[in-house]
Enzyme design. Structure first.
Site, PDB file in Angstrom:
ATOM      1  N   ASP A 104       5.807  -5.042   6.022  1.00  0.00           N
ATOM      2  CA  ASP A 104       6.323  -6.358   6.422  1.00  0.00           C
ATOM      3  C   ASP A 104       6.309  -7.363   5.266  1.00  0.00           C
ATOM      4  OD1 ASP A 104       3.552  -6.382   6.569  1.00  0.00           O
ATOM      5  OD2 ASP A 104       3.477  -7.719   8.299  1.00  0.00           O
ATOM      6  N   ASP A 113       0.492   1.591   9.340  1.00  0.00           N
ATOM      7  CA  ASP A 113       0.042   0.846  10.525  1.00  0.00           C
ATOM      8  C   ASP A 113       1.078   0.922  11.647  1.00  0.00           C
ATOM      9  OD1 ASP A 113      -2.092   0.144   8.989  1.00  0.00           O
ATOM     10  OD2 ASP A 113      -1.637  -1.982   8.864  1.00  0.00           O
ATOM     11  N   ARG A 141      -0.181  -4.299  -4.768  1.00  0.00           N
ATOM     12  CA  ARG A 141      -0.130  -5.450  -3.862  1.00  0.00           C
ATOM     13  C   ARG A 141       0.006  -6.678  -4.754  1.00  0.00           C
ATOM     14  NH1 ARG A 141      -0.954  -4.137   1.200  1.00  0.00           N
ATOM     15  NH2 ARG A 141      -2.282  -2.374   1.731  1.00  0.00           N
ATOM     16  N   THR A 160       5.000   1.633   6.667  1.00  0.00           N
ATOM     17  CA  THR A 160       3.612   1.199   6.799  1.00  0.00           C
ATOM     18  C   THR A 160       2.935   2.170   7.723  1.00  0.00           C
ATOM     19  OG1 THR A 160       2.011  -0.367   7.635  1.00  0.00           O
ATOM     20  CG2 THR A 160       4.179  -0.522   8.621  1.00  0.00           C
ATOM     21  N   GLY A 203       0.826  -1.211   0.000  1.00  0.00           N
ATOM     22  CA  GLY A 203       0.000   0.000   0.000  1.00  0.00           C
ATOM     23  C   GLY A 203       0.854   1.253   0.000  1.00  0.00           C
ATOM     24  N   ASP A 263       3.579  -0.947  12.429  1.00  0.00           N
ATOM     25  CA  ASP A 263       3.785  -2.168  13.209  1.00  0.00           C
ATOM     26  C   ASP A 263       4.960  -3.020  12.731  1.00  0.00           C
ATOM     27  OD1 ASP A 263       2.624  -3.016  10.885  1.00  0.00           O
ATOM     28  OD2 ASP A 263       0.844  -3.895  11.807  1.00  0.00           O
ATOM     29  N   ARG A 315      -4.330  -2.923  10.338  1.00  0.00           N
ATOM     30  CA  ARG A 315      -4.740  -4.279   9.935  1.00  0.00           C
ATOM     31  C   ARG A 315      -4.618  -5.283  11.085  1.00  0.00           C
ATOM     32  NH1 ARG A 315      -5.218  -7.514   5.437  1.00  0.00           N
ATOM     33  NH2 ARG A 315      -5.584  -5.695   4.157  1.00  0.00           N
TER      34      ARG A 315
END
Ligand code: F6P
Length: 343
Positions: free
Chosen positions: A102, A126, A72, A124, A10, A128, A170
């Site tokens: 990741d 996110d 993706r 990311t 993404g 994470d 996510r």
């Protein structure tokens, strides 16, 4: 050297700052900079890439998205994609800088284990990725969440409503928790620290009994529906490489419906979705993306392949790609507890 740069997975605000930093440094030192188009897809089929000049890199630091395009792209379905990428790197490039999350870094690590001259860059929104305190895109995302909560606050207060705000994230609750902290969320619901429906209802009722007739609840898209009285099977859509498109799974709407059904609150839902990923990066994202992009170029020049520049204690250091590829960094309890002071 022919140094390739790609962005995979993404998009996230700040990618262009990293491309610009690595690219400008390489051009300055007389290397050829090859912009690989659309992530791994640009290597797995035909080699889809073009040489980047100084003019291609000027003025892009403020732009969201990625000038290289991204996808993706599943290298394992059908099988054989990884081997084609390995071959393409060997034929077309002397080094590759792979900017991604990741999934991307798992591929980078696999390639590096097989001798490919790959260096990663952590991205990311996110937030994470393991081994790093900074991921490209996260600061912009939480700034957008905070601004959205500021805006929702006035309408929530005027109507005495419960506002459910679904954020990205996510598998983890970084965006909901820190965006919620900055935006003054009255409750944050994240996968790492599950809450039941009764606890959520009790919390809203407690606020009401204290005269606070509205509540803003930030919930991460990755919260397990089973923890709030649902079942995963009823809500899953399995499109895309990640297996599940969480925005279509609708945890925010699910929570809102439950709150109306079970407690009779008047509830409205806002799914922030890709607004959190679009538009210009914050200054923080521009600066740190520039620093990790520059770190990736330096790693290439030093021949430190199989590594990724990460941020620790406010400094850029190199970590092995395998460390980043090994799982997800969960929201720590101390940050969640800090958020919960304001619940
Ligand atoms: O992994 C980053 C992320 O932004 C997640 O927060 C979100 O679930 C996902 O990407 C959305 O992906 P797409 O843009 O493919 O729908």
């Amino acid at each position: 050297m022919r140094i390739g740069i790609l962005t995979a997975g993404g998009d996230a605000p700040g990618l262009n700052a990293a491309i610009r930093a690595a690219g400008e440094l390489a051009l300055r030192d007389g290397h050829e900079v090859i912009g690989v188009q659309n992530g791994w897809a640009g290597l797995a089929h035909e080699f889809t890439a073009s040489a980047l000049q100084d003019k291609d890199l000027r003025g892009i630091i403020s732009q969201g998205g990625t000038v290289l395009g991204t996808e993706r792209y599943d290298l394992d379905n059908p099988v054989g994609g990884r081997d084609r990428v390995l071959e393409s790197i060997g034929t077309n490039l002397d080094a590759l800088i792979a900017i991604g999350g990741d999934g991307t870094q798992r591929i980078s690590s696999w390639l590096a284990d097989r001798g490919a001259p790959v260096v990663g860059v952590p991205k990311t929104l996110d937030n994470d990725l393991l081994a790093t305190d900074y991921c490209i895109g996260f600061d912009t995302a939480i700034s957008i969440v905070a601004e959205s909560l500021d805006r929702l606050y006035t309408t929530a207060a005027s109507h005495h409503r419960v506002m459910v705000v679904e954020t990205m994230g996510r598998s983890t609750g970084w965006v909901a928790a820190l965006g919620g902290l900055a935006g003054g969320a009255d409750l944050v619901v994240v996968p790492e620290f599950p809450m039941t429906m009764s606890e959520i209802i009790e919390h809203v009722n407690h606020r009401r009994s204290n005269g606070l007739m509205f509540s803003i609840i930030a919930i991460a898209e990755g919260v397990h529906l089973s923890t709030i009285g649902g079942t995963e099977a009823t809500q899953l859509s399995t499109e895309g490489i990640g297996g599940v498109r969480l925005a279509t799974r609708g945890v925010g709407n699910f929570l809102a419906n439950k709150l109306e059904e079970m407690a009779g609150f008047e509830v409205r839902t806002t799914v922030l979705g890709h607004l959190q990923r679009g538009g210009a990066p914050t200054a923080y994202d521009r600066i740190w993306a520039t620093r990790v992009g520059a770190g990736a170029y330096q790693a290439v020049i030093d021949g430190k392949f199989g590594t990724i520049p990460v941020v620790r204690n406010n400094e850029v250091v190199l970590a092995p790609l395998s460390e980043v590829a090994g799982g997800q960094r969960k929201l720590p309890r101390d940050i969640y507890e800090l958020c919960s002071i304001f619940f």
